[in-house]
Design an enzyme around this catalytic site. Structure first.
Site, PDB file in Angstrom:
ATOM      1  N   HIS A  53      56.011  52.624  41.842  1.00 25.28           N
ATOM      2  CA  HIS A  53      55.321  51.457  41.287  1.00 25.28           C
ATOM      3  C   HIS A  53      53.881  51.800  40.892  1.00 25.28           C
ATOM      4  CE1 HIS A  53      54.941  46.805  41.766  1.00 25.28           C
ATOM      5  NE2 HIS A  53      54.117  47.248  40.826  1.00 25.28           N
ATOM      6  N   HIS A  69      56.635  45.467  46.400  1.00 29.30           N
ATOM      7  CA  HIS A  69      55.473  45.015  47.193  1.00 29.30           C
ATOM      8  C   HIS A  69      55.723  43.823  48.132  1.00 29.30           C
ATOM      9  CE1 HIS A  69      55.120  42.376  43.749  1.00 29.30           C
ATOM     10  NE2 HIS A  69      54.419  43.208  43.005  1.00 29.30           N
ATOM     11  N   ASN A 104      54.808  46.482  32.237  1.00 34.90           N
ATOM     12  CA  ASN A 104      53.948  45.433  31.665  1.00 34.90           C
ATOM     13  C   ASN A 104      52.798  46.008  30.838  1.00 34.90           C
ATOM     14  OD1 ASN A 104      52.580  46.365  33.942  1.00 34.90           O
ATOM     15  ND2 ASN A 104      51.684  44.373  34.427  1.00 34.90           N
ATOM     16  N   ASP A 111      51.540  50.342  43.711  1.00 32.48           N
ATOM     17  CA  ASP A 111      51.160  49.253  42.795  1.00 32.48           C
ATOM     18  C   ASP A 111      49.766  49.507  42.223  1.00 32.48           C
ATOM     19  OD1 ASP A 111      51.381  46.994  41.270  1.00 32.48           O
ATOM     20  OD2 ASP A 111      51.203  45.569  42.916  1.00 32.48           O
ATOM     21  N   LEU A 136      50.281  52.419  34.488  1.00 34.99           N
ATOM     22  CA  LEU A 136      49.503  53.456  33.790  1.00 34.99           C
ATOM     23  C   LEU A 136      48.769  52.907  32.565  1.00 34.99           C
ATOM     24  CD1 LEU A 136      51.824  56.597  34.045  1.00 34.99           C
ATOM     25  CD2 LEU A 136      49.774  56.067  35.371  1.00 34.99           C
ATOM     26  N   ASP A 138      58.453  43.374  36.945  1.00 32.46           N
ATOM     27  CA  ASP A 138      57.106  43.363  37.505  1.00 32.46           C
ATOM     28  C   ASP A 138      56.076  42.891  36.486  1.00 32.46           C
ATOM     29  OD1 ASP A 138      55.275  43.941  39.695  1.00 32.46           O
ATOM     30  OD2 ASP A 138      54.429  45.346  38.276  1.00 32.46           O
TER      31      ASP A 138
HETATM   32  C1  NCD Z   1      49.708  43.966  38.365  1.00 31.68           C
HETATM   33  C2  NCD Z   1      48.981  44.511  37.173  1.00 31.68           C
HETATM   34  O1  NCD Z   1      47.740  44.509  37.163  1.00 31.68           O
HETATM   35  O2  NCD Z   1      49.635  44.988  36.249  1.00 31.68           O
HETATM   36  N1  NCD Z   1      48.755  43.379  39.257  1.00 31.68           N
HETATM   37  C3  NCD Z   1      48.864  43.255  40.592  1.00 31.68           C
HETATM   38  O3  NCD Z   1      48.025  42.598  41.186  1.00 31.68           O
HETATM   39  N2  NCD Z   1      49.839  43.835  41.267  1.00 31.68           N
HETATM   40  C4  NCD Z   1      50.710  43.008  37.871  1.00 31.68           C
HETATM   41  C5  NCD Z   1      51.425  42.304  38.927  1.00 31.68           C
HETATM   42  O4  NCD Z   1      52.183  42.954  39.665  1.00 31.68           O
HETATM   43  O5  NCD Z   1      51.254  41.101  39.055  1.00 31.68           O
HETATM   44 ZN    ZN Z   2      53.922  42.938  41.021  1.00 26.57          ZN
HETATM   45 ZN    ZN Z   3      52.760  45.947  39.932  1.00 23.05          ZN
END
Ligand code: NCD
Ligand code: ZN
Ligand code: ZN
Length: 400
Positions: free
Chosen positions: A18, A192, A52, A274, A21, A112
């Protein structure tokens, strides 16, 4: 002086299921090159690039671009994750088969940062992914319960006047998708996990009697936890510093403790960063306007050591399990996550368990600098990373 004279520990290269990038679309915050450098310095030999991006990685052109760019940079295996739906918060299933058959060979599909509202779309995604031999990574957020949410719904949020993101928003959607995965015999990976109740849901789903759901025997449910949810709690929100704003939100001390135990027990399979780089203007602003997310690739090992090794919950064998072996198995990577085989090009990381270092966001390889660990002294340090037999980082420096 980083290198200790002796006592280095060798582990299989870390695998991050996760990572954001940001390329294509937000190259002002991270690129595949800078994110790969952060990965190599953090001990990683494979990362999964979340979907995303802008444009969204919901088609073969985008996933092939990410895959090719990762190969060009050559510091870590960059596996693009395909979006399960077309577009952000899409209502229509993406062409998963086209992404699977593309050069990128996508086998992990995620909502995600996207969200699958419709249970029928999720069911189809699970069935389609099953047919492709892949896994759906679900974002563990029921968006209709998190509208305007900024913080864990609880005592701290109430005191600070922040709108809450309740634990049930995560637990209810995880339960739904565990049930769906078991009904259709698919592989589901829960992203997560942040609450004690979600660990309970996972425990319950895995212990259901065989045969109670349609194709339960073929279903596999796995789960990840982030380093920040193992260490940090909603008490960090007291000064309204948006560096602590993240999806899902930092929860209570009781949740963090339950997550550490669940990881030690194997109820949660692995650690995933993440890693979520953001521009200064999106973090250095008022709480409500700030974007959620924090950097993770270069601090993950140290936070795992602080929360799991120093507490006696995991030994180094256990660190290899949660950082390398289980994520490689979940993603189906045969050449990653294994103990080093004699005579084969190695994917490995050398760690100095006795080193101490102080986090400085500006010194991290990412373009963004949004680390919640700024100024903290952390245990353990990556001394070197070897990727398919080639050193990619040594003594805090990237080797191209
Ligand atoms: C993620 C992101 O910034 O792309 N942010 C996060 O707080 N984990 C997107 C997401 O998972 O909501
Ligand atoms: Zn997420
Ligand atoms: Zn994420």
């Amino acid at each position: 002086e980083v290198l200790a004279a002796d006592g280095l520990v060798a582990l299989p290269g870390f695998v991050d299921l996760h990572t954001h990038l940001r390329e294509p679309g937000r190259e002002d915050t991270e690129t595949i090159a800078t994110g790969s450098a952060a990965a190599a310095l953090g001990g990683y030999t494979a990362v999964f690039a979340m979907a995303n991006t802008d444009p969204v990685a919901d088609n073969a052109v985008v996933v092939e671009h990410v895959w090719r760019r990762g190969r060009e940079v050559g510091l870590v295996d960059v596996h693009p994750v395909g979006a399960v739906t077309v577009g952000l918060r899409g209502e229509k299933l993406a062409e998963l088969g086209t992404m699977a058959r593309s050069a990128a060979g996508v086998r992990m599909f995620s909502d995600d940062g996207l969200c699958v509202f419709d249970p029928l779309i999720m069911r189809r995604a699970l069935e389609y992914t099953r047919a492709l031999g892949g896994v759906v990574a679900q974002h563990a957020e029921e968006p209709r319960l998190t509208v305007g949410a900024q913080a864990h719904e609880g005592e701290v949020a109430a005191r600070l006047g922040l709108t809450g993101w309740p634990a049930v928003a995560e637990e209810s959607i995880v339960a739904r998708d565990c049930l769906l995965a078991q009904h259709v015999g698919a592989r589901l990976h829960v992203c997560h996990v942040s609450t004690a109740g979600t660990a309970d849901v996972l425990r319950w789903a895995r212990n259901r009697p065989a045969g109670v759901a349609g194709r339960m025997a073929e279903a596999v449910v796995s789960a990840e936890v982030t380093p920040h949810h193992l260490l940090l709690t909603d008490e960090r929100l007291t000064d309204y510093d948006p560096v602590n704003k993240v999806n899902p939100p930092l929860r209570t001390g009781g949740d963090a403790e339950a997550l550490r135990r669940a990881l030690a027990e194997g109820v949660i399979d692995c650690v995933a960063t993440d890693h979520a780089p953001h521009a200064v203007q999106d973090k250095d602003c008022e709480w409500a306007a700030a974007r959620p997310g924090m950097l993770g690739l270069q601090t993950a090992l140290s936070i795992v050591v602080r929360t799991m090794v120093e507490t006696g919950l995991l030994d180094w064998r256990g660190v290899a399990r949660v950082m390398s072996e289980r994520p490689a198995e979940i993603a189906g990577l045969p050449d990653q996550g294994r103990p080093i085989a004699v005579g084969e090009p190695a994917n490995l990381v050398l760690v100095d368990p006795d080193a101490r270092w102080t986090v400085r966001g500006a010194e991290l390889a990412s373009i963004a600098a949004n680390t919640p660990y700024e100024g903290m002294e952390l245990p353990a340090r990556v001394v070197g990373t070897v990727f398919h037999g080639r050193p990619t980082s040594w003594d805090g420096k990237v080797r191209h």
